[in-house]
Design an enzyme around this catalytic site. Sequence first.
Site, PDB file in Angstrom:
ATOM      1  N   LEU A 138      -2.382  -7.508  -7.932  1.00 24.50           N
ATOM      2  CA  LEU A 138      -1.445  -6.870  -7.005  1.00 24.50           C
ATOM      3  C   LEU A 138      -1.936  -7.032  -5.558  1.00 24.50           C
ATOM      4  O   LEU A 138      -1.185  -7.447  -4.681  1.00 24.50           O
ATOM      5  CB  LEU A 138      -1.313  -5.378  -7.370  1.00 24.50           C
ATOM      6  CG  LEU A 138      -0.469  -4.500  -6.448  1.00 24.50           C
ATOM      7  CD1 LEU A 138       0.979  -4.982  -6.395  1.00 24.50           C
ATOM      8  CD2 LEU A 138      -0.485  -3.041  -6.932  1.00 24.50           C
ATOM      9  N   GLY A 348     -38.578   8.385  -5.098  1.00 22.43           N
ATOM     10  CA  GLY A 348     -38.698   7.015  -4.568  1.00 22.43           C
ATOM     11  C   GLY A 348     -38.375   5.967  -5.613  1.00 22.43           C
ATOM     12  O   GLY A 348     -37.786   4.923  -5.301  1.00 22.43           O
ATOM     13  N   GLU A 371      -7.785   0.977  -7.691  1.00 18.16           N
ATOM     14  CA  GLU A 371      -6.615   1.612  -8.334  1.00 18.16           C
ATOM     15  C   GLU A 371      -6.184   2.894  -7.622  1.00 18.16           C
ATOM     16  O   GLU A 371      -5.861   3.900  -8.258  1.00 18.16           O
ATOM     17  CB  GLU A 371      -6.889   1.846  -9.825  1.00 18.16           C
ATOM     18  CG  GLU A 371      -7.026   0.500 -10.526  1.00 18.16           C
ATOM     19  CD  GLU A 371      -7.204   0.582 -12.016  1.00 18.16           C
ATOM     20  OE1 GLU A 371      -6.706   1.532 -12.608  1.00 18.16           O
ATOM     21  OE2 GLU A 371      -7.823  -0.333 -12.559  1.00 18.16           O
TER      22      GLU A 371
HETATM   23  C1  LIG Z   1     -14.506  -4.393  -7.087  1.00 17.65           C
HETATM   24  C2  LIG Z   1     -13.027  -4.326  -6.847  1.00 17.65           C
HETATM   25  C3  LIG Z   1     -12.166  -4.675  -7.878  1.00 17.65           C
HETATM   26  C4  LIG Z   1     -10.779  -4.695  -7.638  1.00 17.65           C
HETATM   27  N1  LIG Z   1      -9.951  -5.149  -8.639  1.00 17.65           N
HETATM   28  C5  LIG Z   1      -8.623  -5.278  -8.385  1.00 17.65           C
HETATM   29  C6  LIG Z   1      -7.762  -5.886  -9.349  1.00 17.65           C
HETATM   30  O1  LIG Z   1      -8.187  -6.266 -10.443  1.00 17.65           O
HETATM   31  N2  LIG Z   1      -6.452  -6.048  -9.031  1.00 17.65           N
HETATM   32  C7  LIG Z   1      -5.927  -5.644  -7.830  1.00 17.65           C
HETATM   33  O2  LIG Z   1      -4.738  -5.829  -7.620  1.00 17.65           O
HETATM   34  N3  LIG Z   1      -6.729  -5.083  -6.884  1.00 17.65           N
HETATM   35  C8  LIG Z   1      -8.058  -4.891  -7.137  1.00 17.65           C
HETATM   36  N4  LIG Z   1      -8.886  -4.347  -6.177  1.00 17.65           N
HETATM   37  C9  LIG Z   1      -8.335  -3.963  -4.898  1.00 17.65           C
HETATM   38  C10 LIG Z   1      -8.232  -2.441  -4.711  1.00 17.65           C
HETATM   39  O3  LIG Z   1      -7.235  -1.916  -5.554  1.00 17.65           O
HETATM   40  C11 LIG Z   1      -7.981  -2.174  -3.232  1.00 17.65           C
HETATM   41  O4  LIG Z   1      -9.181  -2.492  -2.552  1.00 17.65           O
HETATM   42  C12 LIG Z   1      -7.575  -0.739  -2.949  1.00 17.65           C
HETATM   43  O5  LIG Z   1      -6.295  -0.480  -3.457  1.00 17.65           O
HETATM   44  C13 LIG Z   1      -7.565  -0.426  -1.446  1.00 17.65           C
HETATM   45  O6  LIG Z   1      -6.851  -1.381  -0.744  1.00 17.65           O
HETATM   46  P1  LIG Z   1      -7.502  -2.111   0.542  1.00 17.65           P
HETATM   47  O7  LIG Z   1      -8.839  -2.601   0.128  1.00 17.65           O
HETATM   48  O8  LIG Z   1      -6.532  -3.079   1.050  1.00 17.65           O
HETATM   49  O9  LIG Z   1      -7.736  -0.945   1.567  1.00 17.65           O
HETATM   50  P2  LIG Z   1      -6.670  -0.435   2.660  1.00 17.65           P
HETATM   51  O10 LIG Z   1      -5.383  -0.172   1.997  1.00 17.65           O
HETATM   52  O11 LIG Z   1      -6.687  -1.345   3.811  1.00 17.65           O
HETATM   53  O12 LIG Z   1      -7.340   0.949   3.076  1.00 17.65           O
HETATM   54  C14 LIG Z   1      -8.466   1.031   3.951  1.00 17.65           C
HETATM   55  C15 LIG Z   1      -8.770   2.505   4.189  1.00 17.65           C
HETATM   56  O13 LIG Z   1      -7.641   3.134   4.807  1.00 17.65           O
HETATM   57  C16 LIG Z   1      -7.227   4.226   4.026  1.00 17.65           C
HETATM   58  N5  LIG Z   1      -5.770   4.355   4.072  1.00 17.65           N
HETATM   59  C17 LIG Z   1      -4.834   3.394   3.871  1.00 17.65           C
HETATM   60  N6  LIG Z   1      -3.604   3.911   3.976  1.00 17.65           N
HETATM   61  C18 LIG Z   1      -3.754   5.219   4.222  1.00 17.65           C
HETATM   62  C19 LIG Z   1      -2.860   6.321   4.437  1.00 17.65           C
HETATM   63  N7  LIG Z   1      -1.528   6.173   4.372  1.00 17.65           N
HETATM   64  N8  LIG Z   1      -3.393   7.548   4.681  1.00 17.65           N
HETATM   65  C20 LIG Z   1      -4.723   7.736   4.706  1.00 17.65           C
HETATM   66  N9  LIG Z   1      -5.621   6.742   4.534  1.00 17.65           N
HETATM   67  C21 LIG Z   1      -5.143   5.511   4.287  1.00 17.65           C
HETATM   68  C22 LIG Z   1      -7.691   3.927   2.610  1.00 17.65           C
HETATM   69  O14 LIG Z   1      -7.806   5.104   1.821  1.00 17.65           O
HETATM   70  C23 LIG Z   1      -9.038   3.270   2.886  1.00 17.65           C
HETATM   71  O15 LIG Z   1      -9.998   4.260   3.099  1.00 17.65           O
HETATM   72  C24 LIG Z   1     -10.266  -4.292  -6.389  1.00 17.65           C
HETATM   73  C25 LIG Z   1     -11.149  -3.911  -5.368  1.00 17.65           C
HETATM   74  C26 LIG Z   1     -12.500  -3.936  -5.579  1.00 17.65           C
HETATM   75  C27 LIG Z   1     -13.436  -3.564  -4.450  1.00 17.65           C
END
Ligand SMILES: Cc1cc2nc3c(=O)[nH]c(=O)nc-3n(C[C@H](O)[C@H](O)[C@H](O)COP(=O)(O)OP(=O)(O)OC[C@H]3O[C@@H](n4cnc5c(N)ncnc54)[C@H](O)[C@@H]3O)c2cc1C
Length: 388
Positions: A138, A348, A371
């Site tokens: 996604l 430590g 997620e």
């Molecule tokens: C190890 C790992 C495995 C993953 N596996 C998958 C996978 O298999 N499939 C998949 O589709 N994705 C996967 N992801 C992606 C993951 O779901 C996203 O990283 C997550 O949903 C957050 O999206 P972003 O990284 O774009 O952060 P952003 O959406 O850019 O958010 C950055 C920060 O802003 C905050 N923020 C954003 N919008 C708001 C709001 N409206 N109000 C308050 N705060 C807000 C967030 O909480 C966060 O702290 C994975 C990520 C990692 C690190």
Amino acid sequence: MFYTMEQKNIIEMMFPDAEEYNLILGSIGDFVEKKILPHAAKIDEEEIFPRQNLENVEKQGIMAIPFPQDYNGLGLPYPLYVAALEMLAKGCSNTALQVSVQGMVCEGIRLFGNEKQKNEFLKQKGLVEGKSLAAFALTEPCCGSDAKSIQSKAKRTGENYILNGTKTLITSPGEADHILVFAGSDRGICAFFVPRDTPGFTITKLIPKLGFRGTKLSEVHLDNCEIPVDNLIGEEGKGLEYGKQILNSGRMTIAAMAIGIAQAAYEKSLSYSRERKAFGDSISQFQLVQEKLAAMATEINAARLLTYYAAHLKDKGKNIALEASQAKLYSTEMALRVCDNAIQVHGGYGYTDEYDIHRHWRDARLLTIGEGTSEIIRLLIAHLVLKQ
Ligand SMILES: Cc1cc2nc3c(=O)[nH]c(=O)nc-3n(C[C@H](O)[C@H](O)[C@H](O)COP(=O)(O)OP(=O)(O)OC[C@H]3O[C@@H](n4cnc5c(N)ncnc54)[C@H](O)[C@@H]3O)c2cc1C
């Protein structure tokens, strides 16, 4: 016992007449302890995809637990699935993460696929049992939380869709055989079942990361990937709605994993605190250490109750958006606190590679992000309670 007394008590409370459920979970606990746990540290250190563990998990039938027997599932209640996932994460988080992702993809097809798709993808391709592996795609470079803004495009041409775009931060798409891909058509976001060997589907980057080092976080490029219209899951334009519902199940399993990871860190802290001596006594005799152990034991069980409760409601066919979100929020933040305190109890040594304790903290760190970040989950919970 790897299958803890606390787990057993909750399962007995939910199913007072089903002693066989405790026997099943007890034998899964023995299996994880003997066959999965011994490989966990090496999988992390050497960043090995846990294929061998997953093959053993498939033989044990863990992935199939909650899915209907018509599709080669075991048709067992959802609380047994979250209990098994908790133990799997306690044994090897990397193995558990793949099982959790797989469960999410299977649940999406079970809920929204047509009968032909369920038979073909869940049963014949062996997804429910884990004979083939799945990934969930996604997130994109532009957007994770803001999923409705994804840029990948799906264009219908006759009997096919052509997919173009970039997915990033995806768990192990190169290791998976099939990927559930979200992309936008003229009618809105859609969910597609994409075989990994589709021409134009390329892994463009492996992304190094803090924890879950056995899974392969990847960037994927979709370059004119042509897939049959039969691989559209459900209706065109409803993909985002499906994604939200699929994530409810995913959040429950992430919560179960958080509990398992916290339980591993807690059990190690308990035994270390008994062995380690300071000021002529074992550190478990110091009240400030006891306070940490007491908080760990209490919070882990609180998270467990929330999570098994959500699983129980899912079994009853209830909408679990609120309960799954609460379980995910509380359990993942709890796991971070527990794993952080586990390092503290180890002093430590907790910070060094001599003790396999910081692995749990590194793994737990993902769970408040993936997620649905804690912030997004809080907003969702507030939205749901205000609507009630
Ligand atoms: C190890 C790992 C495995 C993953 N596996 C998958 C996978 O298999 N499939 C998949 O589709 N994705 C996967 N992801 C992606 C993951 O779901 C996203 O990283 C997550 O949903 C957050 O999206 P972003 O990284 O774009 O952060 P952003 O959406 O850019 O958010 C950055 C920060 O802003 C905050 N923020 C954003 N919008 C708001 C709001 N409206 N109000 C308050 N705060 C807000 C967030 O909480 C966060 O702290 C994975 C990520 C990692 C690190």
